[in-house]
Enzyme design. Sequence first.
Site, PDB file in Angstrom:
ATOM      1  N   HIS A   6     -68.859 -45.161 -34.764  1.00 52.46           N
ATOM      2  CA  HIS A   6     -69.228 -45.558 -35.893  1.00 52.46           C
ATOM      3  C   HIS A   6     -70.507 -46.593 -35.893  1.00 52.46           C
ATOM      4  O   HIS A   6     -71.641 -46.514 -36.422  1.00 52.46           O
ATOM      5  CB  HIS A   6     -68.458 -46.200 -37.030  1.00 52.46           C
ATOM      6  CG  HIS A   6     -67.327 -45.332 -37.492  1.00 52.46           C
ATOM      7  ND1 HIS A   6     -65.960 -45.701 -37.186  1.00 52.46           N
ATOM      8  CD2 HIS A   6     -67.265 -44.211 -38.382  1.00 52.46           C
ATOM      9  CE1 HIS A   6     -65.113 -44.855 -37.681  1.00 52.46           C
ATOM     10  NE2 HIS A   6     -65.857 -43.863 -38.314  1.00 52.46           N
ATOM     11  N   ASP A  46     -67.878 -34.268 -34.458  1.00 56.63           N
ATOM     12  CA  ASP A  46     -67.383 -33.554 -35.605  1.00 56.63           C
ATOM     13  C   ASP A  46     -68.533 -32.431 -35.630  1.00 56.63           C
ATOM     14  O   ASP A  46     -69.165 -32.402 -36.752  1.00 56.63           O
ATOM     15  CB  ASP A  46     -67.389 -34.357 -36.762  1.00 56.63           C
ATOM     16  CG  ASP A  46     -66.195 -35.478 -36.666  1.00 56.63           C
ATOM     17  OD1 ASP A  46     -64.982 -35.289 -36.637  1.00 56.63           O
ATOM     18  OD2 ASP A  46     -66.455 -36.680 -36.330  1.00 56.63           O
TER      19      ASP A  46
HETATM   20  P1  PAJ Z   1     -65.320 -40.613 -40.086  1.00 57.52           P
HETATM   21  O1  PAJ Z   1     -64.223 -39.952 -39.355  1.00 57.52           O
HETATM   22  O2  PAJ Z   1     -65.151 -42.226 -40.618  1.00 57.52           O
HETATM   23  O3  PAJ Z   1     -66.426 -40.749 -39.391  1.00 57.52           O
HETATM   24  C1  PAJ Z   1     -67.746 -41.069 -39.934  1.00 57.52           C
HETATM   25  C2  PAJ Z   1     -68.938 -40.721 -38.956  1.00 57.52           C
HETATM   26  O4  PAJ Z   1     -68.778 -41.156 -37.753  1.00 57.52           O
HETATM   27  C3  PAJ Z   1     -68.858 -38.939 -38.739  1.00 57.52           C
HETATM   28  O5  PAJ Z   1     -70.185 -38.694 -38.904  1.00 57.52           O
HETATM   29  C4  PAJ Z   1     -68.539 -38.803 -37.381  1.00 57.52           C
HETATM   30  O6  PAJ Z   1     -68.619 -37.785 -36.798  1.00 57.52           O
HETATM   31  C5  PAJ Z   1     -68.791 -40.082 -36.606  1.00 57.52           C
HETATM   32  N1  PAJ Z   1     -68.026 -40.535 -35.457  1.00 57.52           N
HETATM   33  C6  PAJ Z   1     -66.600 -40.572 -35.528  1.00 57.52           C
HETATM   34  N2  PAJ Z   1     -66.216 -40.774 -34.245  1.00 57.52           N
HETATM   35  C7  PAJ Z   1     -67.243 -40.694 -33.353  1.00 57.52           C
HETATM   36  C8  PAJ Z   1     -67.599 -41.072 -32.100  1.00 57.52           C
HETATM   37  N3  PAJ Z   1     -66.747 -41.301 -31.241  1.00 57.52           N
HETATM   38  N4  PAJ Z   1     -68.860 -41.064 -31.674  1.00 57.52           N
HETATM   39  C9  PAJ Z   1     -70.088 -41.019 -32.502  1.00 57.52           C
HETATM   40  N5  PAJ Z   1     -69.614 -40.874 -33.927  1.00 57.52           N
HETATM   41  C10 PAJ Z   1     -68.542 -40.679 -34.165  1.00 57.52           C
HETATM   42  O7  PAJ Z   1     -66.406 -37.906 -40.756  1.00 57.52           O
HETATM   43  C11 PAJ Z   1     -65.694 -38.640 -41.660  1.00 57.52           C
HETATM   44  O8  PAJ Z   1     -65.677 -39.874 -41.556  1.00 57.52           O
HETATM   45  C12 PAJ Z   1     -65.834 -38.111 -43.099  1.00 57.52           C
HETATM   46  O9  PAJ Z   1     -65.639 -36.564 -43.033  1.00 57.52           O
HETATM   47  C13 PAJ Z   1     -67.072 -38.321 -43.828  1.00 57.52           C
HETATM   48  C14 PAJ Z   1     -68.508 -37.654 -43.305  1.00 57.52           C
HETATM   49  C15 PAJ Z   1     -67.412 -39.902 -44.065  1.00 57.52           C
HETATM   50  C16 PAJ Z   1     -66.930 -37.799 -45.373  1.00 57.52           C
HETATM   51  O10 PAJ Z   1     -66.041 -38.222 -45.873  1.00 57.52           O
END
Ligand code: PAJ
Length: 309
Positions: free
Chosen positions: A40, A154
Amino acid sequence: MSEPTVVETPAALRLASERWRAAGLMVGLVPTMGALHAGHASLIRRAVEECDRAVVSIFVNPAQFRPGEDLERYPRTVEQDLALCAGEGVAAVYLPLVEAVYPPGFATSVSVTGTATAGFDAERRPGHFDGVALIVTKLLVAARADVAYFGAKDAQQCAVVRRLATDLDIGTRIAVCPTVRDHDGLALSSRNAYLSPEQRLQALAIPRGLAAAARAVADGVSDASAVVAAVELELAASPDLEVEYVAAVDPESFVPVATVISGTQILVAARISTTRLIDTLCAGVDEAPAVPPRAVVASAVGTAMAGRG
Ligand code: PAJ
């Protein structure tokens, strides 16, 4: 380090963003469900670098969880998340209650149809992407951001978000950021917190499989079934890993391909006990994940098991 403003309603988010935009400032949005980690943080850093004002939303969206999934136990670490946002120079954190997002009488759905939601996680988690599409649409509409940042990890979510932003004329550019991995190669995820040390060692078969795919592609293998087989071979070495799917798809349409070319998305989804993990690699673009060799892990698992007595 200045504290970000915390806004709790869609109206307050819209007002903050409109003020900035009226002053000619560029606004970036990073949607999250909190429990923020370095993955994040990489999105947040990019938003802070590229935009004049960065907004992070933290909302565990009930609409995207299916009954029986981990909505209740999803990690919630708001104080730490706010500190991370402050440290990164975020201007505002959107932290709404469920009732602010879905007030009584709420009756609208958003559904991305077509090939992007025809298989894979859409099939395994029916309704999940409707929930994602709904919240992302609401966030994009309220935040009126110039750019919104999403993680490549994702991959199907990215395809869904790109589709809806285009189809609904949202006017926000969707930026996709590379996957951040832990020291052992496992893609960072809030759900990694559910893994025991032994399960985590078994989960390393996932990035190891993707590394095998990257090597195969670098060696000139283009037959998608051969690339998928290279991943599956690594996954099979972790007995507790229940593979849901391994596939090579076009990153926009999510249609499986017969031939892997540069940009083809290799997808993995697997479960260890009740924890579901997904990972992906963009062939010919992403570096192969660096994962310790299987033999080292096997002996570490042995030690962990012996330690349990
Ligand atoms: P969340 O799982 O909290 O992820 C928020 C964002 O961080 C997403 O775009 C996700 O792809 C990205 N992210 C997660 N792990 C990552 C990593 N290891 N490296 C880079 N980016 C990473 O995805 C969601 O939340 C939800 O579905 C949301 C889009 C917020 C809708 O509720």
